[in-house]
Design a protein around this motif. Structure first.
Motif, mmCIF file in Angstrom:
data_model
loop_
_atom_site.group_PDB
_atom_site.id
_atom_site.type_symbol
_atom_site.label_atom_id
_atom_site.label_comp_id
_atom_site.label_asym_id
_atom_site.label_seq_id
_atom_site.Cartn_x
_atom_site.Cartn_y
_atom_site.Cartn_z
ATOM 1 N N THR A 236 54.876 15.779 113.953
ATOM 2 C CA THR A 236 53.412 15.813 113.754
ATOM 3 C C THR A 236 52.602 14.735 112.956
ATOM 4 N N THR A 264 50.650 19.245 115.247
ATOM 5 C CA THR A 264 51.451 19.991 115.125
ATOM 6 C C THR A 264 52.686 20.236 116.218
ATOM 7 N N GLU A 268 57.507 23.291 115.724
ATOM 8 C CA GLU A 268 57.284 23.556 113.821
ATOM 9 C C GLU A 268 55.399 24.550 113.787
ATOM 10 N N ASP A 272 53.439 25.894 108.077
ATOM 11 C CA ASP A 272 54.518 25.433 107.570
ATOM 12 C C ASP A 272 53.501 24.065 106.802
ATOM 13 N N TRP A 273 52.452 23.101 107.467
ATOM 14 C CA TRP A 273 52.195 22.533 107.895
ATOM 15 C C TRP A 273 51.397 22.929 106.295
#
Length: 387
Positions: A236, A264, A268, A272-273
């Motif tokens: 990512t 991403t 994933e 979360d990022w």
């Protein structure tokens, strides 16, 4: 009832509408709806909040679930500043190529999908065929989620979606997702000789940009997952492509604005990022407010693109491989609407005529051979899958 049009005639019509993402696509939607309605096909629209753009969808064949969706977008990127040698909004054929904005990305596929829908309606099919034409794909696929939601209200749910982004008719089973943000650093101006009493929005913004650099370095050094390893790069990525700010060289910058986005890998989560970024934003903001409390950082999400994950025995993949005979493994790092369809419970795959290298370029083109290959694909879809 008017006579059905050829794929080339439909392409000529679609390209003639300058549906740049910043502008309305309604004239094109009007034309498509009028044409399909004239062929006896009922159409539905899904408007954006402003009412100046719309997606269009339709269904032919038996009113049952389990059909196939042909998905494309109607918007194109601008031609401003590009050295075109032909009129970008007129299809020009020369040297075995069809030149025009959107011929490759992706009105070539749209034309073939419209042709196939009309053919399916007139020939009759035992398995339904649907079409989904969206808006604002080029600015983050933002038109796809509301279009899919509206489709599920009005049509029997299909089971397989073929997204016709240019893949040279290869079977693309995965692509990256993405999430983008507008970051507004709100600083405090003082004379630069008194820098310690001010908050320089540019210099504090640089801390977030350096975090992006560090994130990329850490991701590149890590061992990728099996899914991530399919991509180039196999991780990512975090990116800042534009920045503006400041008033004068001897004043601490009051404002700094830049975009920050993630590409991403599909195993994933975008959320979360986002959480990792917001943790860093909070850290930098606390440093700013320790100097001047009324400073801060404003974060605005600009798009959220779902990745397309490889499916275990996916139906859409099976259909495309059955038609094309392509058994290669292909993934792409750009995003498409396939991820949104997959997230909504459809089996999805990407396969369409043309080479993505031609997309967004001056003198964008779709080769005649690829356009013909796309029509041959649609013919097999009608006779081998839907009949």
């Amino acid at each position: 009832m008017t006579a059905p049009l050829s794929p080339r005639a439909i392409l000529d019509a679609l390209v003639s509408f300058p549906t740049v993402s910043r502008d309305s696509n309604l004239p094109l939607i009007d034309w498509v709806e009028e044409y399909l309605t004239g062929q006896g096909i009922k159409c539905y629209r899904q408007y954006n909040d402003e009412g100046d753009k719309a997606g269009l969808f339709a269904h032919v064949g038996p009113e049952v679930e389990g059909g196939v969706v042909l998905s494309g977008h109607t918007d194109v990127v601008p031609v401003d500043g590009q050295p075109w040698t032909t009129d970008p909004f007129t299809v020009v054929e020369k040297d075995g190529k069809l030149f025009g904005r959107g011929c490759c990305d992706m009105k070539g596929f749209d034309a073939l999908a419209i042709w196939a829908l009309v053919e399916a309606h007139h020939r009759g099919v035992s398995r339904p065929l649907q079409i989904a034409l969206s808006y604002d794909e080029e600015i983050g696929c933002t038109g796809a989620p509301p279009l899919i939601e509206e489709m599920n209200k009005h049509l029997p749910k299909a089971s397989a979606v073929l997204v016709g982004e240019p893949s040279v008719m290869k079977t693309v089973t995965a692509h990256k997702g993405g999430r983008a943000y507008r970051i507004h650093m709100k600083g405090f101006e003082v004379h630069s000789s008194l820098i310690h009493t001010g908050v320089n929005a540019i210099m504090f913004g640089a801390k977030l940009i350096e975090w992006a650099n560090q994130n990329n370095a850490a991701q590149a050094a890590a061992t990728p997952s099996d899914t991530a390893a399919l991509f180039e790069p196999p991780w990512t990525s975090t990116h800042v492509g534009q920045i503006e700010g400041g008033t004068a060289h001897n004043i601490t910058a009051k404002d700094c604005i830049f975009g920050l986005d993630f590409r991403t890998v599909p195993d994933e989560a975008n959320d979360d990022w986002r959480d990792k970024m917001l943790a860093k934003v909070a850290e930098v903001e606390a440093e700013m407010q320790a100097i001047v409390p009324e400073t801060g950082i404003e974060v605005t999400e600009t798009f959220d693109l779902m990745g397309l994950a490889p499916e275990d025995e996916g139906e859409a993949e099976s259909i495309v491989r059955q038609i094309t005979g392509d058994n290669s493994t292909d993934v792409v790092s750009y995003g498409t609407e396939a991820g949104h369809f997959q997230a909504a419970g459809y089996s999805a795959v990407v396969c369409g005529p043309g080479n993505i290298a031609q997309a967004h370029q001056p003198d964008e083109y779709l080769s005649v051979a690829q356009f013909q290959a796309g029509q041959a694909f649609m013919e097999k879809l009608l006779t081998e899958v839907l009949a």
